[in-house]
Scaffold this motif. Sequence first.
Motif, PDB file in Angstrom:
ATOM      1  N   UNK A  79       0.825  -1.212   0.000  1.00  8.58           N
ATOM      2  CA  UNK A  79       0.000   0.000   0.000  1.00  8.58           C
ATOM      3  C   UNK A  79       0.857   1.260   0.000  1.00  8.58           C
ATOM      4  N   UNK A  80       1.975   1.224   0.720  1.00  9.69           N
ATOM      5  CA  UNK A  80       2.876   2.374   0.745  1.00  9.69           C
ATOM      6  C   UNK A  80       3.464   2.629  -0.646  1.00  9.69           C
ATOM      7  N   UNK A  81       3.838   1.570  -1.345  1.00 14.17           N
ATOM      8  CA  UNK A  81       4.395   1.727  -2.698  1.00 14.17           C
ATOM      9  C   UNK A  81       3.337   2.235  -3.670  1.00 14.17           C
TER      10      UNK A  81
ATOM     11  N   UNK B 266       3.477   5.865  -5.684  1.00 14.92           N
ATOM     12  CA  UNK B 266       3.292   6.044  -7.121  1.00 14.92           C
ATOM     13  C   UNK B 266       2.171   7.018  -7.436  1.00 14.92           C
ATOM     14  N   UNK B 267       1.051   6.892  -6.736  1.00 12.68           N
ATOM     15  CA  UNK B 267      -0.065   7.820  -6.956  1.00 12.68           C
ATOM     16  C   UNK B 267       0.336   9.240  -6.554  1.00 12.68           C
ATOM     17  N   UNK B 268       1.079   9.363  -5.457  1.00  3.25           N
ATOM     18  CA  UNK B 268       1.546  10.679  -5.028  1.00  3.25           C
ATOM     19  C   UNK B 268       2.472  11.323  -6.036  1.00  3.25           C
ATOM     20  N   UNK B 269       3.324  10.532  -6.665  1.00  4.90           N
ATOM     21  CA  UNK B 269       4.215  11.065  -7.693  1.00  4.90           C
ATOM     22  C   UNK B 269       3.430  11.581  -8.891  1.00  4.90           C
ATOM     23  N   UNK B 270       2.342  10.908  -9.223  1.00  3.02           N
ATOM     24  CA  UNK B 270       1.495  11.391 -10.316  1.00  3.02           C
ATOM     25  C   UNK B 270       0.899  12.753  -9.966  1.00  3.02           C
ATOM     26  N   UNK B 271       0.392  12.900  -8.756  1.00  2.00           N
ATOM     27  CA  UNK B 271      -0.220  14.169  -8.353  1.00  2.00           C
ATOM     28  C   UNK B 271       0.815  15.290  -8.225  1.00  2.00           C
ATOM     29  N   UNK B 272       2.022  14.966  -7.777  1.00  2.00           N
ATOM     30  CA  UNK B 272       3.085  15.970  -7.729  1.00  2.00           C
ATOM     31  C   UNK B 272       3.455  16.409  -9.138  1.00  2.00           C
ATOM     32  N   UNK B 273       3.477  15.463 -10.079  1.00  2.00           N
ATOM     33  CA  UNK B 273       3.772  15.823 -11.469  1.00  2.00           C
ATOM     34  C   UNK B 273       2.697  16.743 -12.039  1.00  2.00           C
ATOM     35  N   UNK B 274       1.447  16.490 -11.716  1.00  2.00           N
ATOM     36  CA  UNK B 274       0.365  17.366 -12.173  1.00  2.00           C
ATOM     37  C   UNK B 274       0.559  18.778 -11.617  1.00  2.00           C
TER      38      UNK B 274
ATOM     39  N   UNK C  68       5.314   1.639  -9.640  1.00  2.00           N
ATOM     40  CA  UNK C  68       4.984   1.927 -11.041  1.00  2.00           C
ATOM     41  C   UNK C  68       3.502   1.727 -11.320  1.00  2.00           C
ATOM     42  N   UNK C  69       2.909   0.691 -10.738  1.00  2.00           N
ATOM     43  CA  UNK C  69       1.467   0.481 -10.924  1.00  2.00           C
ATOM     44  C   UNK C  69       0.659   1.640 -10.355  1.00  2.00           C
ATOM     45  N   UNK C  70       1.119   2.207  -9.244  1.00  2.00           N
ATOM     46  CA  UNK C  70       0.440   3.378  -8.691  1.00  2.00           C
ATOM     47  C   UNK C  70       0.449   4.541  -9.660  1.00  2.00           C
TER      48      UNK C  70
END
Length: 123
Positions: free
Chosen positions: A41-43, A47-55, A106-108
């Motif tokens: 869950x942490x991983x 990954x999801x957090x990295x997507x939102x930071x990129x946005x 990566x899946x996140x």
Amino acid sequence: MLDFWYSDRCSREMKLGACVVTCLIIYACSSFERLSTTLTLFCLATGAGLHFIRILKNKLTANHPYAEGFHILFFVLPIICMLAVITNLPDNHKLLSAVQALGFGLLGIFITSIYANRAKRFD
């Protein structure tokens, strides 16, 4: 690599293929050593957090005072998170567990970016 993932050159079929290959690699590694639920869950959250930071980073203009901070955060945060995960991995089959952790990260990214850019069904 993520620049290609977010570009128009990466088609839906390529994204689906990347997700399937990542899931197969995770499945193969999990046959020897399973990653704990907490680390999984942490991983995924990383990954999801990295997507939102990129946005957020893409929404900021180049002369914005926080633009450099988001650039540094986007570079440093994955390294810190993966080091935290790798230090908490079990000792046996540490490499296979690290591959699983990277795969879940990566899946996140994959799932949140695909969901965010999906075609709307209703207007």
